[in-house]
Design an enzyme around this catalytic site. Structure first.
Site, PDB file in Angstrom:
ATOM      1  CD  GLU A  95     -13.997 -51.682  37.629  1.00 17.14           C
ATOM      2  OE1 GLU A  95     -13.470 -52.293  37.908  1.00 17.14           O
ATOM      3  OE2 GLU A  95     -15.156 -51.758  37.163  1.00 17.14           O
ATOM      4  CE1 TYR A  97     -15.770 -48.910  39.459  1.00 22.47           C
ATOM      5  CE2 TYR A  97     -17.884 -47.483  37.784  1.00 22.47           C
ATOM      6  CZ  TYR A  97     -16.714 -48.744  38.156  1.00 22.47           C
ATOM      7  OH  TYR A  97     -16.550 -49.841  36.945  1.00 22.47           O
TER       8      TYR A  97
END
Ligand code: GDP
Ligand code: MN
Length: 396
Positions: A204, A116
């Site tokens: 993101e 991530y």
């Protein structure tokens, strides 16, 4: 403002952020053409909506998943056919879901590990911050709640920017070694450059993957741009997809009104963001629920007020309206004239409480009183909130 994943990938390519090859399609035929053009053995077909959680989402027609991998061009046609024109519901869309009008066809990456990576604007420090985690691909909120030690934060100095030692530090925190650290540093730097150059408030990437051949690729991308900077980002503004936005908010932005739709039944029309917040609070305090936040600004025109009324009334949940104006710059009589014009045009049939105070208030009150319109007038904010809550209850 948000953009689609396929648009995000175009930005990635422009700024040198490594991702997989792919292109967007609006029909099953186009999807097939894209797949043939890729010339790969396998294809990933991804529904394009302004929301994440697509992989685990379900279409309203029962078809499961907005992200599929297949090994045949005919399957690509079938998958595109299942997704296009259908509504996809994910944990981020709300139960009403989002209509899929485009699919992305890409060359699938072989995944060894999902990570991530995100760059956000940290309001507390007033600077960008990088958030990274070894637990990619899954719900990051879940990781934050259950294993917060697996989330790594690196604040970025507002003027020095992202430093080389920081990119290496993040890469190491993600468990990368050797050549991967160099590749990661390059990718993080490119992403940060993009973040600044395009006035992003969020990028993101979930997942950022390490492939089986050791490459590092961004496989998904969620962008958020600072609306206040869009005037100097024509390239980004051109990517806006109004069909993904709340139609009430789109209409409001056309009239430069600050509008945010909520789920209550008492609409409010207020001048000034602080007063709008206070009005929402006091409606709640009086036992009601606000249907929106609407700030018409300091110098609203009659047309803006009329537009504001129409937007409010296009919401079927609205059962009453509270107008709360403190005329500083704002002329109360302009508001009053706007209310009249709007009430006429929309054949207003729900309770309307108006509290006017300040600049040219007497003229404003007179305009309303002489209009023959069933306006309930209020003396102060407290009185106004109580009156609208009571009027809505009585009408129900
Ligand atoms: P999201 O569900 O909306 O966040 O969409 P993603 O783009 O993140 O895709 C969901 C999941 O599908 C990812 O976490 C991956 O596990 C998988 N996925 C997406 N793209 C690929 C790919 O190119 N190759 C492989 N093997 N899996 C992928
Ligand atoms: Mn994702």
């Amino acid at each position: 403002m948000n953009i689609h994943e396929y648009q995000a990938r175009e930005l990635f390519e422009k700024f040198g952020v490594a991702t997989t090859r792919g292109a967007v399609a609006s029909t099953p035929d186009e999807a097939v053409a894209v797949a043939q053009g890729l010339g790969t053995k396998e294809f990933v077909v991804k529904a394009q909506i302004h929301a994440g959680g697509r992989g685990k989402g379900t279409f309203q027609n029962g078809f499961k998943g907005g992200v599929h991998i297949t090994d045949s061009v005919e399957k690509v046609r079938e998958l595109a056919g299942q997704m296009l024109g259908q509504v996809l519901v994910t944990h981020q869309t709300g139960p009403e879901g989002k209509l899929v009008s485009k699919v992305l066809i890409a060359e699938p990456a072989t995944i060894a590990k999902e990570l991530y990576f995100a760059i956000l604007l940290d309001r507390a420090s007033g600077a960008p911050v990088i958030i990274a985690s070894t637990e990619g691909g899954v719900d990051i909120e879940h990781v934050a709640e259950h294993t917060p030690e697996k989330i790594f934060r690196e604040p970025i100095h507002p003027t020095l920017g992202l430093q080389a030692f920081q990119t290496r530090k993040i890469a190491k925190a993600l468990g990368l070694t050797g050549k991967q650290i160099t590749a990661a540093s390059k990718l993080f730097s490119a992403m940060f450059k993009l973040f600044l150059a395009r006035d992003c408030s969020q990028i993101e990437v979930n997942p950022l993957v390490i492939t089986k051949t050791g490459e590092l690729l961004a496989l998904d991308a969620k962008f958020n741009f600072d609306d206040n900077a869009l005037y100097r980002q024509p390239e980004i503004l051109a990517l806006r997809d109004k069909s993904e936005e709340d139609p009430r908010e789109v209409a409001a932005s056309e009239f430069s009104l600050n509008y945010i739709g909520l789920d209550g039944n008492i609409a409010c029309l207020v001048n000034g963001a602080g007063l709008a917040m206070a009005t929402m609070d006091i409606i709640q305090h009086a036992g009601g629920k606000p249907a929106n936040f609407l700030d018409v600004g300091g110098g609203a025109s009659k047309d803006q007020v009329t537009a504001a009324f129409k937007i409010i009334l296009s919401d079927p949940n609205v059962q009453g309206i509270l107008v709360n104006i403190f005329g500083g710059i704002m002329d109360c009589n302009i508001i009053a004239t706007g209310i009249l014009a709007a009430a006429k045009e929309t054949a207003l049939s729900i309770p309307l409480v108006v509290r006017l105070e300040g600049n040219n208030v007497e003229a404003g009150k007179k305009t309303l009183a002489e209009s023959g319109l069933a306006v309930i007038s209020a003396n102060d904010l407290d009185d106004a909130a109580k009156k609208i809550v009571a009027a809505v209850k009585k009408a129900a």
